[in-house]
Design a protein around this motif. Structure first.
Motif, PDB file in Angstrom:
ATOM      1  N   SER A   3      34.300  31.009  53.310  1.00  0.00           N
ATOM      2  CA  SER A   3      33.351  30.036  52.741  1.00  0.00           C
ATOM      3  C   SER A   3      33.887  29.532  51.412  1.00  0.00           C
ATOM      4  CB  SER A   3      31.897  30.804  52.408  1.00  0.00           C
ATOM      5  OG  SER A   3      31.623  31.273  53.407  1.00  0.00           O
ATOM      6  N   LYS A  32      27.599  27.150  56.635  1.00  0.00           N
ATOM      7  CA  LYS A  32      28.192  28.510  57.308  1.00  0.00           C
ATOM      8  C   LYS A  32      27.233  28.803  58.121  1.00  0.00           C
ATOM      9  CE  LYS A  32      31.207  30.479  56.724  1.00  0.00           C
ATOM     10  NZ  LYS A  32      32.541  30.326  57.471  1.00  0.00           N
ATOM     11  N   GLY A  40      26.478  28.847  52.616  1.00  0.00           N
ATOM     12  CA  GLY A  40      27.308  27.736  52.295  1.00  0.00           C
ATOM     13  C   GLY A  40      26.550  26.982  51.236  1.00  0.00           C
TER      14      GLY A  40
END
Ligand code: PEP
Ligand code: MN
Length: 338
Positions: free
Chosen positions: A103, A131, A141
Motif C-alpha cells: 500500500s 486496497k 488505502g
C-alpha cells in the motif's frame, strides 16, 4: 475463426474483409503480424461461412479457433505480445520487474522505496491506493491522495506506476495516474470491471483469482482483449489449496503452460504467492527459471512497519540481492532484465 490474409493482401483488401466479417454478424479483431495480418472473427458462426471466406482471393486460409479464449490464444497470434508502459517492458525476452509496497502509506514511504527499488533494478513501481482488504475494518488505502503520491514518485524516479483499480467507477480516475491498471485476484471475474479496463488503452496487469482455473483466467483476459485493449499482462499470484504453511500455493507450472496457450506476457507474484518474505527470493528466481516475463514483488523501507502485507514484504537490501540472482538466471534463460 481466424481469417489468415495472404502476405500480399493490401490494406484495402483487409478493410474489405473486416466489413465482410461484420456483415456476417461477427466481430473482427485485426492482428497485424510480422508477415501477415490475421482477422479473428468472434461471435456466432453461420454454417458455410468458413468456405465462403476461404473462397476470397486475398485470403490464404480460414481456420477454426479451437480454444474458448479466441484473441488470447496462440492459435490467433503465434508471436509473443510485448507490453510496454513507460519504463516497463514485459515479454519476448525482456523481463520487467515491478516492485514497491503493498500500500501507498505516505509521501516519505513511497518516495523512499521508489528510489530504493529503482537503484536495485526495478523497472516499475507498484503500490496500492485502493486496497481490497479481507476485513472492512482494515486500512482501505489512501485513494486519490495515494494516486497523487504515486505520480510524484514516477516524476522523481521515471518508474512507471502499477496500481489497482477495484471498480468500473474508478477506471477514469485511476487511468489519470497509472501506467498499468492492476486487476486484483478478488476481481478476476468481475466482468464489468474487465470490460471497463478493456475500453481503455492503458495496459492491464490481470491477477489470477485464487481458485480460478487456467481456462477461467484466460477467459477473463479475453474480456479485456475483446474490448480492444491488447496490452494485457497475466499474473500468477498463487492459489488456495489445503496447504497452510504458505499464504497461498504458488504453482509455477502455470508459466510454461500459459506460454503454450497464449501470446500474452506472464509475470509472477512471489510475495502473495508465499506470504513469507524469506521464501520470496527463491521463488522469484524459480519464476524466472520457469520462463516468466516478469515479477511483481512487495518491498518496503521497513516491512515490520508496513500497514499491509508486511510479513511477505522484502527489505530494499533483500530485494537488491534477489535482483542480482534473478539477473544471472535471466542470462542463462537467454533473456535480458531491463
Ligand atoms: C496486491 O497486489 O497487493 C494484492 C492485493 O494482490 P492480490 O489481488 O493478488 O491479492
Ligand atoms: Mn499486498
Amino acid at each position: 475463426m481466424i481469417v489468415v490474409m495472404k502476405p500480399s493482401a493490401s490494406q484495402e483488401m483487409i478493410d474489405r474483409m473486416i466489413r465482410r466479417v461484420e456483415e456476417l454478424g461477427m466481430k473482427p479483431h485485426v492482428i497485424v503480424g510480422v508477415e501477415r495480418t490475421v482477422i479473428a472473427a468472434t461471435g456466432l458462426e453461420r454454417n458455410g461461412v468458413q468456405a465462403e471466406l476461404e473462397a476470397c482471393e486475398e485470403v490464404e486460409k480460414v481456420m477454426p479457433i479451437l480454444a474458448p479464449y479466441k484473441i488470447a490464444s496462440r492459435e490467433t497470434r503465434p508471436e509473443p505480445t510485448v507490453v510496454t508502459a513507460g519504463s516497463l517492458t514485459v515479454g519476448a525476452g525482456t523481463i520487467g520487474v515491478i516492485a514497491g509496497p503493498c500500500s501507498v502509506e505516505s509521501e516519505e514511504q513511497i518516495m523512499q522505496v521508489a528510489a530504493q527499488v529503482k537503484d536495485a533494478g526495478a523497472t516499475a513501481l507498484r503500490g496500492g491506493a485502493f486496497k481490497p482488504r479481507t476485513s472492512p475494518y482494515a486500512f482501505q488505502g489512501m485513494k486519490e491522495a495515494g494516486l497523487e503520491l504515486l505520480a510524484a514518485a514516477r516524476e522523481a524516479t521515471g518508474l512507471a506506476v502499477v496500481t489497482e483499480v477495484m471498480t468500473p467507477h474508478h477506471v477514469d480516475l485511476v487511468c489519470r495516474y497509472a501506467d498499468v491498471l492492476q486487476i486484483g485476484a478478488r476481481n478476476m471475474q468481475n466482468y464489468h470491471l474487465l470490460q471497463a479496463v478493456g475500453e481503455t488503452r492503458t495496459p492491464v496487469l490481470l491477477k489470477r483469482g485464487p481458485s480460478a482455473t487456467m481456462e477461467e483466467f484466460l477467459l477473463a483476459a479475453e474480456y479485456i482483449l475483446d474490448q480492444g485493449n491488447r496490452d494485457v499482462i497475466l499474473c500468477e499470484r498463487g492459489v488456495r489449496t489445503f496447504e497452510t504453511h504458505t499464504r497461498f500455493t504458488l504453482p509455477l507450472a502455470t508459466v510454461p503452460y500459459l506460454r503454450e496457450k497464449t501470446h500474452l506476457p506472464i509475470v509472477v507474484d512471489p510475495s502473495h504467492g508465499t506470504g513469507i518474505a524469506s521464501l520470496v527470493p527463491a521463488m522469484s528466481a524459480a519464476a524466472i527459471a520457469a520462463g516468466a516475463d516478469g515479477l511483481i514483488i512487495e518491498v518496503h523501507p521497513n516491512p515490520s512497519k508496513a500497514v499491509s502485507d508486511g510479513a511477505q514484504t522484502l527489505t530494499p537490501a533483500a530485494f537488491e540481492a534477489t535482483m542480482q540472482t534473478c539477473r544471472r538466471i535471466a542470462e542463462v534463460m537467454g533473456k535480458t532484465m531491463q
